[in-house]
Scaffold this motif. Structure first.
Motif, PDB file in Angstrom:
ATOM      1  N   THR A  73       0.849  -1.183   0.000  1.00 37.35           N
ATOM      2  CA  THR A  73       0.000   0.000   0.000  1.00 37.35           C
ATOM      3  C   THR A  73       0.886   1.235   0.000  1.00 37.35           C
ATOM      4  O   THR A  73       1.713   1.399   0.902  1.00 37.35           O
ATOM      5  N   PRO A  74       0.740   2.090  -0.996  1.00 34.10           N
ATOM      6  CA  PRO A  74       1.545   3.319  -1.008  1.00 34.10           C
ATOM      7  C   PRO A  74       1.077   4.266   0.089  1.00 34.10           C
ATOM      8  O   PRO A  74      -0.040   4.135   0.608  1.00 34.10           O
ATOM      9  N   PRO A  75       1.908   5.232   0.440  1.00 37.42           N
ATOM     10  CA  PRO A  75       1.500   6.186   1.480  1.00 37.42           C
ATOM     11  C   PRO A  75       0.373   7.076   0.982  1.00 37.42           C
ATOM     12  O   PRO A  75       0.175   7.233  -0.221  1.00 37.42           O
ATOM     13  N   PRO A  76      -0.372   7.665   1.906  1.00 36.12           N
ATOM     14  CA  PRO A  76      -1.484   8.534   1.504  1.00 36.12           C
ATOM     15  C   PRO A  76      -0.993   9.750   0.722  1.00 36.12           C
ATOM     16  O   PRO A  76       0.115  10.238   0.943  1.00 36.12           O
ATOM     17  N   THR A  77      -1.833  10.219  -0.176  1.00 31.35           N
ATOM     18  CA  THR A  77      -1.431  11.343  -1.024  1.00 31.35           C
ATOM     19  C   THR A  77      -1.591  12.693  -0.338  1.00 31.35           C
ATOM     20  O   THR A  77      -0.736  13.549  -0.459  1.00 31.35           O
ATOM     21  N   ASN A  78      -2.653  12.910   0.395  1.00 27.44           N
ATOM     22  CA  ASN A  78      -2.862  14.179   1.073  1.00 27.44           C
ATOM     23  C   ASN A  78      -2.353  14.065   2.507  1.00 27.44           C
ATOM     24  O   ASN A  78      -3.120  13.814   3.435  1.00 27.44           O
ATOM     25  N   VAL A  79      -1.068  14.273   2.680  1.00 26.76           N
ATOM     26  CA  VAL A  79      -0.407  14.021   3.958  1.00 26.76           C
ATOM     27  C   VAL A  79      -0.955  14.896   5.078  1.00 26.76           C
ATOM     28  O   VAL A  79      -1.231  14.402   6.173  1.00 26.76           O
ATOM     29  N   ASP A  80      -1.105  16.184   4.830  1.00 30.33           N
ATOM     30  CA  ASP A  80      -1.553  17.081   5.899  1.00 30.33           C
ATOM     31  C   ASP A  80      -2.948  16.707   6.392  1.00 30.33           C
ATOM     32  O   ASP A  80      -3.189  16.634   7.595  1.00 30.33           O
ATOM     33  N   GLU A  81      -3.844  16.481   5.476  1.00 29.85           N
ATOM     34  CA  GLU A  81      -5.201  16.093   5.846  1.00 29.85           C
ATOM     35  C   GLU A  81      -5.189  14.752   6.579  1.00 29.85           C
ATOM     36  O   GLU A  81      -5.872  14.571   7.592  1.00 29.85           O
ATOM     37  N   PHE A  82      -4.406  13.830   6.083  1.00 28.56           N
ATOM     38  CA  PHE A  82      -4.288  12.505   6.694  1.00 28.56           C
ATOM     39  C   PHE A  82      -3.733  12.614   8.116  1.00 28.56           C
ATOM     40  O   PHE A  82      -4.278  12.037   9.058  1.00 28.56           O
ATOM     41  N   ASN A  83      -2.643  13.377   8.282  1.00 30.85           N
ATOM     42  CA  ASN A  83      -2.034  13.554   9.606  1.00 30.85           C
ATOM     43  C   ASN A  83      -3.004  14.219  10.578  1.00 30.85           C
ATOM     44  O   ASN A  83      -3.098  13.812  11.733  1.00 30.85           O
ATOM     45  N   ASP A  84      -3.698  15.243  10.115  1.00 31.64           N
ATOM     46  CA  ASP A  84      -4.652  15.939  10.983  1.00 31.64           C
ATOM     47  C   ASP A  84      -5.720  14.988  11.506  1.00 31.64           C
ATOM     48  O   ASP A  84      -6.081  15.030  12.689  1.00 31.64           O
ATOM     49  N   ALA A  85      -6.223  14.138  10.642  1.00 30.40           N
ATOM     50  CA  ALA A  85      -7.259  13.191  11.053  1.00 30.40           C
ATOM     51  C   ALA A  85      -6.696  12.133  11.995  1.00 30.40           C
ATOM     52  O   ALA A  85      -7.346  11.754  12.976  1.00 30.40           O
ATOM     53  N   GLU A  86      -5.495  11.677  11.724  1.00 28.61           N
ATOM     54  CA  GLU A  86      -4.920  10.590  12.505  1.00 28.61           C
ATOM     55  C   GLU A  86      -4.443  11.037  13.888  1.00 28.61           C
ATOM     56  O   GLU A  86      -4.572  10.293  14.865  1.00 28.61           O
ATOM     57  N   ILE A  87      -3.887  12.227  13.975  1.00 28.26           N
ATOM     58  CA  ILE A  87      -3.281  12.685  15.230  1.00 28.26           C
ATOM     59  C   ILE A  87      -4.302  12.749  16.356  1.00 28.26           C
ATOM     60  O   ILE A  87      -3.967  12.517  17.522  1.00 28.26           O
ATOM     61  N   ALA A  88      -5.564  13.022  16.030  1.00 29.04           N
ATOM     62  CA  ALA A  88      -6.604  13.067  17.055  1.00 29.04           C
ATOM     63  C   ALA A  88      -6.712  11.737  17.797  1.00 29.04           C
ATOM     64  O   ALA A  88      -7.017  11.704  18.990  1.00 29.04           O
ATOM     65  N   GLY A  89      -6.426  10.647  17.097  1.00 31.68           N
ATOM     66  CA  GLY A  89      -6.488   9.327  17.724  1.00 31.68           C
ATOM     67  C   GLY A  89      -5.387   9.076  18.733  1.00 31.68           C
ATOM     68  O   GLY A  89      -5.463   8.141  19.522  1.00 31.68           O
ATOM     69  N   GLY A  90      -4.359   9.906  18.703  1.00 31.47           N
ATOM     70  CA  GLY A  90      -3.255   9.724  19.636  1.00 31.47           C
ATOM     71  C   GLY A  90      -3.376  10.516  20.919  1.00 31.47           C
ATOM     72  O   GLY A  90      -2.585  10.331  21.843  1.00 31.47           O
ATOM     73  N   ILE A  91      -4.367  11.391  20.987  1.00 34.27           N
ATOM     74  CA  ILE A  91      -4.542  12.214  22.187  1.00 34.27           C
ATOM     75  C   ILE A  91      -4.824  11.306  23.378  1.00 34.27           C
ATOM     76  O   ILE A  91      -5.684  10.436  23.321  1.00 34.27           O
ATOM     77  N   GLY A  92      -4.058  11.516  24.426  1.00 31.89           N
ATOM     78  CA  GLY A  92      -4.235  10.723  25.642  1.00 31.89           C
ATOM     79  C   GLY A  92      -3.374   9.478  25.713  1.00 31.89           C
ATOM     80  O   GLY A  92      -3.351   8.801  26.732  1.00 31.89           O
ATOM     81  N   THR A  93      -2.662   9.155  24.640  1.00 29.11           N
ATOM     82  CA  THR A  93      -1.781   7.991  24.661  1.00 29.11           C
ATOM     83  C   THR A  93      -0.576   8.311  25.543  1.00 29.11           C
ATOM     84  O   THR A  93       0.088   9.325  25.339  1.00 29.11           O
TER      85      THR A  93
END
Length: 172
Positions: free
Chosen positions: A62-82
């Motif tokens: 699987t290649p990396p996502p194309t829209n990195v900023d949008e992808f990172n913004d969505a993903e980082i929320a899942g790390g809050i509290g880790t």
């Protein structure tokens, strides 16, 4: 290959020191806290580990996502509290797995964003990417000398590793 391994092991040492310092003294950092920074790095290491495992096993990856900023913004929320200790241990384990995969694969063609080889992809994903974020953390939080030293060390380590121009140019 040995020099690439040495650089990645130096990266691991730097990250362990960074995490130890953050666990000891982080209170209200500017920018991402250390736990989110390490979460972010962990997620990208996991993606690359999965792709390199597929490459090793002869499967399409699987290649990396194309829209990195949008992808990172969505993903980082899942790390809050880790917890930082948990995510740092996971990142460390993934870096070990990536080093082992590189030992198996060696330098071979592999497309990952602008990287065209496994060496370029691994150094960009798990060395320069991490260094840039830790540099930002130190700089944003008033640790200019630490940030500067991190850059100096990166240049030296990438030169010692005979890093590809794509990677050496990034640290320069």
């Amino acid at each position: 290959m040995r020099d690439v391994r040495k650089a990645l092991e130096a990266e691991r040492d730097m990250e362990r020191e960074f995490v130890a310092e953050a666990l000891k003294s982080e209170t209200q950092p500017k920018g991402w806290p250390a736990a989110l920074l390490m979460f972010h790095l962990t997620m990208w290491r996991e993606r690359l580990r999965n792709a390199l495992t597929d490459l090793r096993d002869g499967r399409p990856y699987t290649p990396p996502p194309t829209n990195v900023d949008e992808f990172n913004d969505a993903e980082i929320a899942g790390g809050i509290g880790t917890p930082l200790a948990d995510v740092a241990a996971r990142s460390d384990r993934l870096l070990s797995e990536l080093i082992a995969l590189f030992d198996e694969l060696g330098d071979r063609p592999f497309k990952w964003y602008v990287a065209n080889t496994t060496t370029e992809a691994l150094l960009r994903n798990s060395y320069t990417h991490a260094r840039f974020h830790v540099y930002e953390y130190w700089r944003e939080n008033g640790e200019q000398d630490r940030a500067h030293q991190l850059c100096e060390d990166a240049v030296s380590e990438m030169r010692d590793a005979s890093a590809p121009p794509l990677v050496l140019g990034a640290v320069l």
